[in-house]
Structure formats: structure tokens, C-alpha cells
Design a protein around this motif. Structure first.
Motif, PDB file in Angstrom:
ATOM      1  N   MET A 151       0.818  -1.209   0.000  1.00 48.50           N
ATOM      2  CA  MET A 151       0.000   0.000   0.000  1.00 48.50           C
ATOM      3  C   MET A 151       0.853   1.261   0.000  1.00 48.50           C
ATOM      4  SD  MET A 151      -3.398   0.042   0.154  1.00 48.50           S
ATOM      5  CE  MET A 151      -4.764   1.176   0.416  1.00 48.50           C
ATOM      6  N   ALA A 161      -5.793   0.082   5.517  1.00 45.97           N
ATOM      7  CA  ALA A 161      -5.396  -1.300   5.208  1.00 45.97           C
ATOM      8  C   ALA A 161      -5.219  -2.105   6.491  1.00 45.97           C
ATOM      9  CB  ALA A 161      -4.108  -1.306   4.389  1.00 45.97           C
ATOM     10  N   LEU A 174      -8.875  -3.337  -0.955  1.00 48.00           N
ATOM     11  CA  LEU A 174      -8.003  -2.182  -0.739  1.00 48.00           C
ATOM     12  C   LEU A 174      -8.182  -1.158  -1.866  1.00 48.00           C
ATOM     13  CD1 LEU A 174      -4.775  -3.943   0.590  1.00 48.00           C
ATOM     14  CD2 LEU A 174      -6.419  -2.582   1.894  1.00 48.00           C
ATOM     15  N   GLU A 175      -8.448  -1.669  -3.065  1.00 50.51           N
ATOM     16  CA  GLU A 175      -8.664  -0.734  -4.174  1.00 50.51           C
ATOM     17  C   GLU A 175      -9.975   0.035  -4.028  1.00 50.51           C
ATOM     18  OE1 GLU A 175      -7.935  -3.124  -7.638  1.00 50.51           O
ATOM     19  OE2 GLU A 175      -5.840  -2.516  -7.684  1.00 50.51           O
ATOM     20  N   GLN A 176     -10.857  -0.469  -3.161  1.00 52.90           N
ATOM     21  CA  GLN A 176     -12.110   0.264  -2.906  1.00 52.90           C
ATOM     22  C   GLN A 176     -11.884   1.435  -1.963  1.00 52.90           C
ATOM     23  OE1 GLN A 176     -14.898  -0.212  -4.520  1.00 52.90           O
ATOM     24  NE2 GLN A 176     -13.729  -1.736  -5.653  1.00 52.90           N
ATOM     25  N   TYR A 177     -10.660   1.516  -1.415  1.00 54.49           N
ATOM     26  CA  TYR A 177     -10.353   2.553  -0.432  1.00 54.49           C
ATOM     27  C   TYR A 177     -10.915   3.942  -0.777  1.00 54.49           C
ATOM     28  CZ  TYR A 177      -7.287   6.158   1.593  1.00 54.49           C
ATOM     29  OH  TYR A 177      -6.801   7.302   2.162  1.00 54.49           O
ATOM     30  N   PRO A 178     -10.723   4.425  -2.007  1.00 55.99           N
ATOM     31  CA  PRO A 178     -11.197   5.798  -2.266  1.00 55.99           C
ATOM     32  C   PRO A 178     -12.715   5.923  -2.300  1.00 55.99           C
ATOM     33  CG  PRO A 178     -10.338   4.817  -4.283  1.00 55.99           C
ATOM     34  CD  PRO A 178     -10.004   3.863  -3.172  1.00 55.99           C
ATOM     35  N   TYR A 179     -13.413   4.813  -2.382  1.00 54.44           N
ATOM     36  CA  TYR A 179     -14.879   4.877  -2.426  1.00 54.44           C
ATOM     37  C   TYR A 179     -15.496   4.658  -1.048  1.00 54.44           C
ATOM     38  CZ  TYR A 179     -14.032   4.637  -7.374  1.00 54.44           C
ATOM     39  OH  TYR A 179     -13.577   4.922  -8.632  1.00 54.44           O
ATOM     40  N   GLY A 228     -16.550  13.014  -5.158  1.00 50.67           N
ATOM     41  CA  GLY A 228     -16.551  13.113  -6.609  1.00 50.67           C
ATOM     42  C   GLY A 228     -15.827  14.313  -7.203  1.00 50.67           C
ATOM     43  N   VAL A 253      -4.995   3.315  -5.862  1.00 52.52           N
ATOM     44  CA  VAL A 253      -6.081   3.556  -4.900  1.00 52.52           C
ATOM     45  C   VAL A 253      -6.461   5.046  -4.858  1.00 52.52           C
ATOM     46  CG1 VAL A 253      -5.440   1.549  -3.527  1.00 52.52           C
ATOM     47  CG2 VAL A 253      -4.597   3.807  -2.863  1.00 52.52           C
ATOM     48  N   LEU A 303     -16.334   8.896  -5.717  1.00 56.14           N
ATOM     49  CA  LEU A 303     -15.044   8.909  -5.031  1.00 56.14           C
ATOM     50  C   LEU A 303     -15.187   9.749  -3.761  1.00 56.14           C
ATOM     51  CD1 LEU A 303     -12.438   9.480  -7.879  1.00 56.14           C
ATOM     52  CD2 LEU A 303     -12.529   7.548  -6.306  1.00 56.14           C
ATOM     53  N   MET A 304     -14.988   9.125  -2.609  1.00 54.67           N
ATOM     54  CA  MET A 304     -15.098   9.856  -1.343  1.00 54.67           C
ATOM     55  C   MET A 304     -13.733  10.440  -0.948  1.00 54.67           C
ATOM     56  SD  MET A 304     -18.259   9.354  -0.853  1.00 54.67           S
ATOM     57  CE  MET A 304     -18.800   9.696   0.816  1.00 54.67           C
ATOM     58  N   ARG A 305     -12.709   9.631  -1.114  1.00 55.77           N
ATOM     59  CA  ARG A 305     -11.332  10.037  -0.786  1.00 55.77           C
ATOM     60  C   ARG A 305     -11.291  10.777   0.551  1.00 55.77           C
ATOM     61  NH1 ARG A 305      -8.153  12.857  -4.999  1.00 55.77           N
ATOM     62  NH2 ARG A 305      -9.949  14.200  -5.313  1.00 55.77           N
ATOM     63  N   TYR A 323      -9.325  10.953   2.772  1.00 52.10           N
ATOM     64  CA  TYR A 323      -8.052  11.446   3.302  1.00 52.10           C
ATOM     65  C   TYR A 323      -7.954  12.957   3.149  1.00 52.10           C
ATOM     66  CZ  TYR A 323      -6.664  11.254  -1.640  1.00 52.10           C
ATOM     67  OH  TYR A 323      -6.605  11.426  -2.992  1.00 52.10           O
ATOM     68  N   THR A 338      -6.775  -7.354  -2.220  1.00 53.87           N
ATOM     69  CA  THR A 338      -6.317  -6.210  -3.021  1.00 53.87           C
ATOM     70  C   THR A 338      -7.512  -5.472  -3.638  1.00 53.87           C
ATOM     71  OG1 THR A 338      -5.821  -7.786  -4.782  1.00 53.87           O
ATOM     72  CG2 THR A 338      -3.966  -6.956  -3.533  1.00 53.87           C
ATOM     73  N   ARG A 394     -19.361   1.431   1.118  1.00 51.75           N
ATOM     74  CA  ARG A 394     -18.817   1.796  -0.192  1.00 51.75           C
ATOM     75  C   ARG A 394     -19.812   2.706  -0.897  1.00 51.75           C
ATOM     76  NH1 ARG A 394     -17.775   0.801  -5.296  1.00 51.75           N
ATOM     77  NH2 ARG A 394     -19.788  -0.156  -5.672  1.00 51.75           N
ATOM     78  N   MET A 396      -6.199   7.408   6.286  1.00 50.80           N
ATOM     79  CA  MET A 396      -5.052   7.326   5.400  1.00 50.80           C
ATOM     80  C   MET A 396      -4.967   5.883   4.875  1.00 50.80           C
ATOM     81  SD  MET A 396      -3.378  10.098   5.071  1.00 50.80           S
ATOM     82  CE  MET A 396      -3.905  11.698   5.601  1.00 50.80           C
ATOM     83  N   PRO A 397      -4.330   5.687   3.734  1.00 49.97           N
ATOM     84  CA  PRO A 397      -4.364   4.360   3.118  1.00 49.97           C
ATOM     85  C   PRO A 397      -3.803   3.226   3.991  1.00 49.97           C
ATOM     86  CG  PRO A 397      -2.893   5.867   1.919  1.00 49.97           C
ATOM     87  CD  PRO A 397      -3.675   6.693   2.883  1.00 49.97           C
TER      88      PRO A 397
END
Ligand code: FAD
Ligand code: SF4
Lengths: 464, 516
Positions: free
Chosen positions: A419, B356, B374-379, A451, A428, B315-317, B319, B371, B311, B351-352
Motif C-alpha cells: 500500500m 489497510a 483495498l482498491e475500494q479505499y477511495p470509495y 466526486g 487507490v 469517489l469519497m477520498r 483522506y 487487493t 462503499r 489514510m491508506p
């Protein structure tokens, strides 16, 4: 959801920095030999070739000049190739890139060709005097440059075997075109400056090439001098060559560089240029840029574990492949975890049922020896049992519960290493490393809604 | 922080007070004592850094975290390290979240109200003026209308909301749960900090837990410690105390600390331990001090901190922006509770790597499923709680047989969440799942965790229930005081930082009114 993450251009760029008395022209054969695999961008340093000495040709000024050129080029993934004098410049740029001081990102390797070290270059004083003399007025040609005679003497002294006529002419012309002040700046100051404390040790993959018939900068000197700077260096000596390696043996040099790129420097997952651009920009602090620049360096294919045995490391690699699958150009997560353990970098606690971190890893991996040769189905079963606490390892001092706790730590450690890589950041959609540079005011984020993206972000402004 | 021009005491000097630890417990008190003219030396194990030196990179930001190993046991072992323990000039405030609800009067009189847990030996009306003083001095941002306390006023308007804040507001509104901008010890506008200078307004960088680089977030190194320094206190960084010396009467005479590999002795007339909920009891147990009734290390508490994530299509992001900008106090005493006490809810940033870690520890994911998750992290966006944790004699810190580099045994903490904690967690998971779902979240993830290090040297009316009296003074050793979260007799639903700083000012007043 879109995963249109930018493809990383496959062809890396080699920024080539020439020797004293030469210019970008000396890399012409190398450019041809590498074409298709590596893009060669040879730069005329100030006072050489087509670059006039405007702002000065001290080492410091030359370094900053090259940094501006690399930045303007915008390469996402690149190497520095430094020949002789250019090698010292390359090492200093590498150090500034890896510390984050330079506004650059994407350095993947350094290639030194008969390179001058960051410490004072070994050079017999009478020879230095002789060469400085060539640039004095009494000696120089009517145009103020070094005479044809001196130039020939210089080239002859630096080759093992006679050059083809065109190469000889071009080498001589390189010397003749050198601004005498730049010539003297190197001999009187640049070559004598000691940059070792700024440069320190560099962990960047490095290929250190020498000519079998070189004098002061041959293989023993390379190992002693440049070997002290580069912790992960591979040394290659080329036969029938002295000091002018790219002119004398371009094919061999190209082959060595290609092998170095394929086997080592180019084996890390590429970071998309848009992400690299933000890391290089003033939105990212020097400290953070340095951290990320060091983290993207390819893992050493011959990595020797610090605390695990080779067998334990191999088992951890097999487990890592299943727990955190990656494509080609994988990060050696297992080696990175070994390094983390070796540095004593735990996470501030451990489950009281477990022995110390390193011991738990050793015992856990010993209990799973042979994991790599099991069938994928069996591996999957074992992993599921390790996670739910039902795995029994015959003969291990760790019971099922302890194996479960250790395996949870291992899953966390491996996934965190994955990560933390800037290539994963891009996957990501994380760009918080660019949340503020070193200005009086930090930039932060302005658009916080779902968004929304800001124009500076790797994916560009807009809505998603 | 800038230590230039600092007054420096000699090792041979007997200083009036040594304070061990420079966090939320140590710093406000040091400022008060130094302002009153006492000669104070702060010994801090961690380094001294400038705010601008922090990095948002989670792997490297551990330089402001207590990473020495602790052993965590019990049925529900609590995580230390980045989860709850700071290190450095400023202590845990270097990387705290600065979410600053006030202590709830009901929580301070818990036993009186519920028949369980304990009451604080301090009345809320005595503590609240100190809370107000801390808020006024530091500048707290918050809503103009606080639904659970309509008379409350904050000095600064709220910090900006981010995607998870909007999500929480949306979900709560749909369910009729009140939620609003959180009180945050983060300045939403430039603020001249008395004793320090300009603290720049929050720029929504999102990296509070890695250290605020512009002084927007309250941290002791940009507030109380510079005041302490300007009033003549000395702050010695990189100095780890391991030994406390006493005379025949049992009074503390000096401490020995390790700095740069060398032991030094500093003499003192009084010692204040502010090393935090783990290190303070560890030091006392190691030195066999202040423990005549065997109370040291008992009643360790960690707030329930379960998180619920969902989810979202967009994109929520999360961070981006101040991480915990929404609060709900509606569940401090939920009407349908099958338990005593309650919990606070807050929106979460993540934070990522933290995401995780929490994801892996809270799930059985591995391989492509991991994985992909983890790729869903930003959502992903989520909520978390801070829940009452009842004190329990069996949740206890002891010394293990393993020693650290200084020869001090490592701490071994046993923590098992009780029935009440489990019931609160179940309630919170239902509530938060409803909120996240109502806000449009799917693929709900429940990630159990606990946070904060409380208890172990608690305040008590008498020596058989506490290590220190209501003022924070040791029952056994009159010139030993404790001022950190180890003294919390009950956990409170409020996060501990603000209460800790208020308590610190109060302890300082108690010290100053003592004849010694
Ligand atoms: C990630 C995180 C997020 C948090 N978020 C919030 C929040 O949003 N709101 C909130 O209210 N609270 C929050 N907290 C909790 C809050 O920060 C702490 O409760 C508070 O800082 C505790 O104060 P303290 O004085 O007890 O300990 P600390 O602030 O931890 O200070 C203890 C200091 O003592 C030093 N020390 C320890 N041992 C020794 C020794 N032997 N010698 C010398 N020095 C020593 C340590 O290095 C440390 O600097 C958070 C904490 C963390 C870690
Ligand atoms: S979000 Fe605001 S308070 Fe938090 S670190 Fe960034 S600037 Fe500081």
C-alpha cells in the motif's frame, strides 16, 4: 468506477552526462545501440558542446543546470549515466533526487562510466598541471580554445586502442569545443571538491563500469571510491577499453546497461507520470518527496535477508505472492518486511501470546516451509486455516492461536508494504502526499466533496 | 519547537519540579508551574521537531509515535503504536485527532447514575471552568449551535466538512439522529497563539494523525510548551527516564534518565509523572513506588472504537480534509440501551495504510479479494465511536519478563472487553450501519478496534481504590504527582484530550496551593 490509470511508458530515459572535454556527441553510438529500449537524452554541460558557459560551470551550477533539464524533459522513469566528470555530477544529482531536495521524481538507476568519484579525483599533479597548461593562452589555438595538438594528446592518453577515424575526429572536436574556462573549472576546482558528506550513501541501483586499461579511474579505484557511495552497485569491467568507454566500446556499454535495467533497475512497478509529476512538484514537501523517491527504487534481485534465513525469505515470498498478488514488476514485499524487521521497525506492540516479532516470523515461516511447492488449492486451505486459527503445524512450537496472531501481523506487514508504494497510491487514487510543500503556507485541499477533483491532482480537475 | 534561548538547569541543581513527559498531561501544568515562578525541567523521551518537519507519509511519520514494543493480551488485545501513543516534544498531541468533545457531567458521576463503574472524585462544576480555560486559550472550532448544550459557544467557526462528513450528516438526517460540526482543537482561521505566535488556519490537508505542519491543529509544542519555555522552564528532549530515586523517608529526590546513551541524574524537590497511561505505571512498577495498596496498573481502560464503513458510488477520498469534522452526542445515553453509559459518534477520515491495517485486522481477507477491497479505499467512508469502557480490576498492566534497551521490563497489558462494552458495540454497529446505509453506502464493513490508554494510576478518594488523590498526588509519596490519562478513574464517552488538559491545569493549581 473507472480504472483508467495512466499506463507507464515502457521506455525509460537515460540522461547522459559527458566527460571533460567531450559533449553529448560522445553518446551517439550508445543512443543507437539502446534505441527502442531506452531513450538516450545526452546533455551538453555548461561550457561544453553547444551549451555556453553563461552562469558558470562549477559543479554546483552544473548540477542545478542538469536538474532543470531533467525537470523540463518530464521523464517519468529515468536513469543517470555519467561518464568521468559527468559521473560526479550524476552522483550529486542522484543524492539530491533521493533526498527530495531536487524537484524531480522517478530516478531508477545510476550508471557510472569510468566515473569521477564525489571525493577529490585521483590525478597525478603533473598531469593536472599539464592539462591546465593546455588551456592557458600561450598554448591555446587562435580561437582561444585548446589546440588540435593538445586535444589529440588528451584523447590518445585516454584510449586503449586506436579509434575509427570519425570517432577520433569527433573526440578531438569535443575537446576543441570546450570552453577553456570550463576546462579549468573542472581541473582546478570541480575535480578537487569533496561532496561526500552531501551525497552520503546511495541505495539506488547502480552499475559501475570501468575500462580494463584505464589508469586512475580503473576498476580498483571504482570499487574503492564510487563503491563507497553506492550501496547496491554492480561492477563491470570492459576489455580493450581505457577511459573513453562510450566512444571506445559503445556496444558493450549498451549491453551492460540493458542487462542492468532488465535485471535490476527497471524491475519495480512503474509510477504513472501524472503521479510522479505531483511528487516532483512544489505541492509535495522535500522530505516526503525523498521518502517516496527512495521507496520506488527497485528491490535488489540478489537481496540477502537481514534477519530471516534464505529459506524463510523464500517461504515469505511464496506466501506474499498469494496474500498480496501483484502483476509483473512486483515489489519484493517479503524482502521489505525482512528489512523492516531488521531495522527493529515493529508497530509498537505485539500480541502477548507471541514471541518477539523476529522470532515469531522465523518460527511461523519454519512451520510453513514447503508452502511454495504445495498446490494452489492446498495453499488456499492453509491460508484460510491460518486466518481462522485452526491451522496445526506438526512439530512447531507455535500453536494454532499463535500462528493465527503471527499470520495476521504478516498479512498487515505485507499489505502495508504494498500500500505504501507510490504505484499503489495511484491505483487507490491517493494523492495526499501532495497536500503541502515547503512554502510558508501549505496548500492542503480546497475541494473536499465526494466526486470532486482539483486541477493539480494526478487525474486532473473534474468530477467523478 | 524552537528551544533557542531556553533557560538551562544544571544537573547538580535541585530543581523545584521535574515533569516526565510533554504531552496533554505534562505541558499545560508545566506552563502553569513555570508561570508561577517554579523552576521546572521537562524530561521527554522523544525528539524535538518543528511542525514543518512532519510528513504525511504514514510509514515514516512513526517518528512521532511511541514504537517501543508493548505486549498486548487479554481476549480483546488493544493495539498500541500509531493507534494511541505519541512520543516527542508535544507527546500524543503531535498526532492526535484533536476531536474535542467536553466531558459529560453524567459520565463523571457514573456510579451515582447507573450503579456501575465509578464516580470521579472531582465534581463536573469544578472541572468545567478549567475546560473553558483550555478552550479559550487554544482556540476551538465548533458549531454556533450545539444541539446537546445550547448555551455552548466556540471561539471559531467549524472546520470544513469533507465527503465523509456530508455522508454522516445525510445518514443521520434520514434517521432523525442529531449530528453537527464537531468541536475541534483546530483553528479554522489564523490565530495568534499567546506565547507562540501565528498558528495558520487549517488547510484541510487531512494529515492530522501524521502531524500538523502549519500549527492549525492544537499541539503542545505550538501552545503550552512555548509558554512554559518563555517562563523559564527547560525542556530536555531525547531523555528517557528509567529510575526514580527516593530518600529514607520515601520522598523522591531525583530521577535518572538516558540521553544519547549516557545516564544523567537530575535532582528535584517534586516529581510529576506525565508519561502517559502505559509508561507512568510501568515506571512506578519498575521502581516499586507508590504502590502500597497494589493499585498501580489496575483498571486499564480503552475506549470502544468500532468503525462502520460503506462503499459509495462516488469517489469519497476521505483522506482529504480534517478527519473527524462531524459529531453526534445522541447516543451518550441511548433510550433503547441494554447497557449503561453510551458513546459518541464521529465521521472518519483515513489514510491508506491505516485503512489497510484496520481492514486486515478486522477481516479475514487475503489474495485478490484483499487487493480488491483495498482498491475500494477511495470509495469508502465511515463512522466511528468513542464508547464508555467500565473499569475492571482484571484489565491490568503488569511488567513482563522481557526488558527493553534500558533494562526496563516491557509493559504487558491485558484487556478484555466486558459484557457492557460488547453491548455498546453491538448497539453502535447497528446505529452506524443504519446511518451509512441511509447515506447510500453498500458493502458494509465493520471494523472492531479500541483506542486510548486510560486508567492504571487512577484518582481515588482513598488509597485502596486509587494511586493518587483527587488532586493527582500520590497517597504514598507526598512529593510525587501524576498528571496524564493514567489517572482517569472512568473512561468518559468524551475523547480524553480536552479533559486531560483541563485536569492538567487543575493539578498545577493543586500543586501551587500545596505547602511543600
Ligand atoms: C492517533 C491518536 C489520535 C487521538 N485522537 C484524539 C482525539 O481526536 N481527541 C482526543 O481527545 N484525544 C485523542 N487522542 C488521545 C490524546 O492524544 C491522549 O489521550 C493525550 O495526549 C494523553 O496525554 P498524556 O499526557 O497522558 O500522554 P501523551 O500525550 O502520550 O504524553 C506522554 C509523553 O511522555 C513521554 N514519555 C513516556 N515515557 C517516558 C519516559 N520514561 N521518559 C520521558 N518521557 C516519557 C512520551 O514520549 C510522550 O511524549 C488521540 C491519540 C492518538 C495517539
Ligand atoms: S487537516 Fe488541518 S489541522 Fe489537520 S493537519 Fe491538516 S492543516 Fe493541520
Amino acid at each position: 468506477m473507472s480504472s483508467k490509470s495512466a499506463r507507464v511508458s515502457a521506455r525509460p530515459v537515460a540522461f547522459c552526462l559527458h566527460a571533460l572535454g567531450a559533449s553529448s556527441v560522445e553518446f551517439a553510438h550508445l543512443r543507437d545501440a539502446l534505441a527502442g529500449e531506452i531513450e538516450v537524452v545526452a546533455i551538453d554541460l555548461p561550457g561544453f558542446g553547444d551549451t555556453a558557459w553563461v552562469d558558470g560551470a562549477s559543479v554546483e551550477e552544473t548540477v542545478e543546470f542538469v536538474i532543470r533539464r531533467i525537470r523540463a524533459h518530464g521523464a517519468a522513469r529515468w536513469m543517470l549515466v555519467g561518464h568521468s566528470m559527468g559521473g560526479k555530477i550524476a552522483s550529486i544529482i542522484a543524492a539530491r533526487t533521493l533526498s527530495g531536495r531536487a524537484p524531480l521524481f522517478g530516478l531508477a538507476g545510476v550508471v557510472l562510466l569510468a566515473a569521477s568519484p564525489v571525493t577529490p579525483e585521483p590525478m597525478a599533479e603533473d598531469r593536472r598541471e599539464l592539462m591546465i597548461g593546455w588551456a592557458s593562452e600561450s598554448h591555446s589555438a587562435s580561437d582561444g580554445h585548446l589546440s588540435d595538438e593538445s586535444a589529440r594528446e588528451f584523447v590518445d592518453a585516454n584510449i586503449a586502442e586506436p579509434l575509427a577515424e570519425t570517432d577520433m575526429a569527433s573526440a578531438v572536436s569535443g575537446v576543441r569545443r570546450t570552453d577553456p574556462l570550463a576546462w579549468r573549472a573542472w581541473l582546478e576546482r570541480g575535480s578537487r571538491e569533496d561532496w561526500s558528506s552531501e551525497v552520503g550513501n546511495l541505495a539506488v541501483p547502480a552499475l559501475i563500469v570501468s575500462g580494463a586499461q584505464d589508469g586512475d579511474l580503473g576498476d580498483p579505484a571504482q570499487r574503492r571510491l564510487n563503491g563507497a557511495t553506492y550501496l547496491a552497485a554492480k561492477f563491470v569491467t570492459i576489455e580493450h577499453a581505457a577511459h573513453l568507454l562510450p566512444i571506445e566500446r559503445p556496444q558493450e556499454v549498451a549491453a551492460a546497461i540493458l542487462t542492468f535495467w532488465r535485471d535490476h533497475a527497471g524491475t519495480s512497478p512503474g509510477v504513472p507520470p501524472s503521479t510522479g509529476r505531483v511528487i516532483a512538484s512544489e505541492r509535495t514537501s522535500e522530505r516526503t518527496r525523498g521518502i517516496l523517491s527512495r521507496r520506488v527504487l527497485a528491490d535488489d534481485p540478489g537481496y540477502q535477508p537481514l534477519v530471516l534465513s534464505s529459506q524463510q525469505l523464500a517461504t515469505l515470498r511464496d506466501i506474499a505472492e498469494r496474500l498480496v498478488p501483484q502483476g509483473d514488476d512486483a515489489i519484493d514485499l517479503a524482502a521489505r518486511v525482512d528489512q523492516q524487521l531488521g531495522r527493529g521497525g515493529g508497530d509498537g506492540w505485539r500480541n502477548a501470546a507471541l514471541p518477539a516479532d523476529v522470532d515469531a516470523y522465523r518460527l511461523g515461516l519454519d512451520a510453513l516451509v514447503g508452502f511454495g511447492v504445495d498446490t494452489p488449492e492446498r495453499q488456499g486451505e492453509m491460508i484460510a486455516q491460518l486466518i481462522d486459527g485452526s491451522f496445526v503445524a506438526e512439530g512447531s512450537t507455535l500453536n494454532s492461536k499463535q500462528l493465527q496472531f503471527w499470520f495476521e501481523d504478516a498479512r498487515v506487514d505485507l499489505a502495508r508494504q504494498w500500500m505504501a508504494h507510490p504505484a499503489t497510491f495511484s491505483r487507490v487514487k491517493y494523492d495526499g502526499f501532495g497536500n503541502g510543500g515547503d512554502g510558508v503556507r501549505k496548500q492542503g485541499f480546497t475541494l473536499l466533496e465526494a466526486g470532486r477533483r482539483e486541477a493539480w491532482e494526478p487525474s486532473g480537475g473534474g468530477t467523478e | 519547537m524552537n528551544l533557542s534561548g531556553m533557560r538551562v538547569f544544571d544537573h547538580a541543581d535541585e530543581v523545584d519540579v521535574i515533569v516526565v513527559g510533554s504531552g496533554a498531561g505534562g505541558a499545560p501544568l508545566t506552563a502553569s508551574l513555570a508561570s508561577a515562578g517554579l523552576r521546572v525541567v521537562v524530561l521527554e523521551a522523544g525528539p524535538n521537531v518543528e511542525p514543518g518537519d512532519h510528513t504525511p507519509d504514514e510509514t515514516e511519520a512513526v517518528d512521532i509515535i511511541w514504537m517501543d514494543e508493548r505486549l498486548s493480551g487479554g481476549e480483546t488485545p488493544t493495539a498500541f503504536g500509531p493507534n494511541n501513543s505519541g512520543r516527542g516534544v508535544g507527546g500524543s498531541t503531535l498526532h492526535w485527532g484533536a476531536f474535542t468533545p467536553r466531558p459529560d457531567a453524567r459520565d463523571m458521576s457514573f456510579r451515582r447514575e447507573t450503579g456501575q463503574g465509578v464516580d470521579w472524585p472531582i465534581s463536573p462544576s469544578e472541572l468545567m471552568p478549567y475546560v473553558a480555560r483550555v478552550e479559550q486559550y487554544l482556540g476551538v472550532s465548533g458549531p454556533s449551535n450545539y444541539p446537546w448544550d445550547p448555551d455552548r459557544r466556540y471561539a471559531l467557526p467549524p472546520v470544513a466538512r469533507n465527503a465523509s462528513s456530508e455522508m454522516m450528516m445525510r445518514g443521520c438526517e434520514a434517521l432523525g439522529i442529531r449530528a453537527t460540526d464537531a468541536p475541534a482543537a483546530v483553528i479554522s482561521q489564523d490565530w495568534q497563539q499567546e506565547g507562540f505566535g501565528l498558528r495558520q488556519a487549517c488547510v484541510n490537508c487531512g494529515a492530522c494523525h501524521q502531524g500538523c505542519r502549519n500549527g492549525a491543529k492544537v499541539s503542545m509544542d505550538t501552545s503550552y510548551l512555548p509558554v512554559a519555555l518563555s517562563r523559564g522552564a527547560e525542556i530536555r528532549a531525547d531523555s528517557t527516564v528509567h529510575t526514580i530515586e527516593t530518600d529514607k523517608s520515601g520522598a523522591v529526590t531525583a530521577v535518572i534518565y538516558r540521553r544519547g546513551g549516557v545516564d544523567h541524574r537530575q535532582r528535584c524537590a517534586m516529581l510529576v509523572l506525565s508519561a502517559g497511561g502505559i509508561e507512568t505505571p510501568r515506571l512506578l512498577l519498575h521502581n516499586a513506588l507508590a504502590n502500597s495498596t497494589g493499585q498501580v496498573g489496575r483498571n486499564f481502560m480503552a475506549h470502544g472504537g468500532v468503525q462502520v464503513w460503506g462503499r459509495f458510488d462516488q469517489l469519497m477520498r476521505s483522506y482529504r480534509g480534517y478527519p473527524s469534522s462531524i459529531i453526534s452526542e445522541d447516543m451518550v445515553r441511548p433510550p433503547d440501551a441494554a447497557f449503561v453509559g453510551g458513546y459518541l459518534m464521529q465521521s472518519l477520515g483515513a489514510m491508506p495504510l491505516t485503512f489497510a491495517t484496520t481492514l486486515i485486522r478486522g477481516s479475514s481477507l487475503w489474495g485478490p479479494e484483499l487487493t480488491e477491497a483495498l482498491e475500494q479505499y477511495p470509495y469508502m467512508a465511515g463512522l466511528g465511536i468513542n464508547a464508555e469502557c467500565l473499569p475492571s480490576d482484571s484489565n491490568r498492566l503488569t511488567l513482563s519478563d522481557e526488558v527493553d534497551e534500558l533494562g526496563v521490563p516491557k509493559a504487558h497489558i491485558r484487556f478484555t472487553a466486558g459484557e457492557n462494552e460488547k453491548a455498546i458495540e453491538a448497539h453502535a454497529v447497528t446505529t452506524m450501519t443504519n446511518i451509512v446505509s441511509a447515506a447510500g453506502g453498500s458493502d458494509i464493513l465493520v471494523l472492531p478496534r479500541s483506542a486510548h490508554t486510560l486508567g492504571t494510576c487512577r484518582l481515588g478518594e482513598t488509597a485502596d481504590v486509587g494511586v493518587v488523590d483527587a488532586d493527582g498526588r500520590s497517597f504514598d509519596i507526598p512529593n510525587l504527582w501524576i498528571c496524564d490519562t493514567s489517572v482517569f478513574p472512568s473512561s468518559l464517552t468524551a475523547n480524553p484530550g480536552l479533559t486531560m488538559m483541563a485536569l492538567s491545569l487543575r493539578t498545577a493549581d493543586a500543586i501551587l496551593s500545596t505547602t511543600w
